[in-house]
Design a protein around this motif. Structure first.
Motif, short mmCIF file in Angstrom:
data_model
loop_
_atom_site.label_atom_id
_atom_site.label_comp_id
_atom_site.label_asym_id
_atom_site.label_seq_id
_atom_site.Cartn_x
_atom_site.Cartn_y
_atom_site.Cartn_z
N TYR A 1 -2.50 4.07 2.55
CA TYR A 1 -3.02 2.71 2.74
C TYR A 1 -3.88 2.24 1.57
N ASP B 1 -3.35 1.71 11.85
CA ASP B 1 -3.56 1.49 10.41
C ASP B 1 -5.01 1.78 10.03
N PHE C 1 -8.30 -0.42 -0.40
CA PHE C 1 -7.37 -0.10 0.68
C PHE C 1 -7.10 -1.36 1.50
N VAL D 1 0.84 -1.19 0.00
CA VAL D 1 0.00 0.00 0.00
C VAL D 1 0.88 1.24 0.00
N ALA E 1 -6.19 4.59 7.43
CA ALA E 1 -6.91 4.10 6.25
C ALA E 1 -8.31 4.70 6.18
N ILE F 1 -0.86 -6.04 5.81
CA ILE F 1 0.12 -5.22 5.11
C ILE F 1 1.50 -5.36 5.72
N ALA G 1 -5.32 -2.61 5.57
CA ALA G 1 -4.80 -2.16 6.85
C ALA G 1 -4.66 -3.35 7.79
#
Length: 294
Positions: A247, A273, A255, A243, A277, A261, A257
């Motif tokens: 994010y 995160d 996206f 990302v 995000a 990731i 999170a």
């Protein structure tokens, strides 16, 4: 009804993102089967603000109550597929199909490859973790899906149009869904090993004997974020979704999170995160072209 954001996963990252999206005035929906890795934590005492240790189940219950207090819809279901059209279409095991302007993947790390002799050896040489990615390359061959639940059902649905020689191997696990096709051959014995010839998969050996197979698709457990990402052409970094600073993946509107990731696999990071995000998703939605009123 079109949602502003469909959040796949109701752990700390997913619920945190939902809070920020909703407080910005948008409509998120959260889908998840359970609390994920958080529910497996029996004692948490390194998370900010805890006067005394707390269980993962209790922390999850409090987070869920906080989200529901804001009127955010939380669906207890398993996501089996995500398709990108003009927007996103998310399908669940129960048959629901939801549409959203954006999607956040927050279902944790990719599943571990089962510890069966030969699996690692033949990954990419007949053994695959994505039917949608690799099924077409094995059309008209003898194929197998390894699994016993809804994730296996989803993989089978991609493969059935490609071959008439398809079997399910449960590896001794209990079948947890009634959605398998009635005419599907099912092998229930535990798998002893995957064997091959000339560096390629040639079959699956169970306690009941040998089964010549050209391709095997791993679908034990539930689909993780990396599984969905791989099917949609998302750039990966090893087993983690790549990302940008917002994010967002290389697929616009998608996206990710939390643990999926990479980085430190801690609740504090997952919450952070999710917050970042969520804010980024709000900016993404604000910049979408306005749809004309009906």
């Amino acid at each position: 009804m079109m949602k502003d954001c469909i959040i796949v996963g109701k752990g700390p990252a997913g619920l945190s993102a939902a809070l920020y999206v909703r407080r910005a005035g948008f409509t998120p929906v959260v889908i998840g089967r359970d609390s994920g890795a958080l529910g497996q934590s029996h004692r948490i005492e390194n998370y900010f603000g805890l006067e005394a240790p707390i269980s993962g189940d209790e922390l999850f219950r409090r987070g869920l109550a906080q989200v529901e207090r804001l009127g955010i819809e939380v669906i207890s279901d398993e996501v089996v597929s995500i398709r990108e059209t003009e927007d996103f279409r998310v399908s669940t095991a129960s048959g629901r199909v939801l549409s959203g302007h954006s999607v956040l993947l927050a279902t944790g790390r990719q599943r571990h490859v089962p510890e069966i002799p030969g699996v690692e050896q033949f990954l990419g040489a007949g053994v695959s973790q994505c039917a949608q990615c690799d099924g077409f390359l094995m059309r008209n061959r003898a194929l197998a899906v390894i699994g016993s639940g809804d994730h296996a059902v989803a993989e089978l649905s991609h493969l059935r149009p490609l071959t008439n020689n398809l079997r399910l191997f449960t590896n001794g696990a209990t079948i947890t869904t009634d959605r398998f096709p009635k005419d599907l051959p099912i092998v229930t014995e535990p798998i002893v090993e995957f064997y091959g010839e000339n560096g390629m998969l040639a079959g699956i050996r169970t306690t009941g004997g040998d089964h010549p197979i050209d391709g095997a698709f791993l679908a034990q457990g539930i689909a993780a974020a990396a599984d969905f990402a791989a099917r949609m052409g998302v750039i990966m970094n090893g087993g983690s979704i790549q990302v940008d600073r917002n994010y967002q993946s290389n697929v616009p509107g998608l996206f990710a999170a939390g643990d999926c990731i990479g980085g430190v696999l801690q609740i504090a990071k997952a919450v952070s995160d999710g917050a970042i995000a969520g804010l980024s998703i709000c900016e993404y939605i604000k910049n979408l072209p306005q749809q004309p009123e009906a």
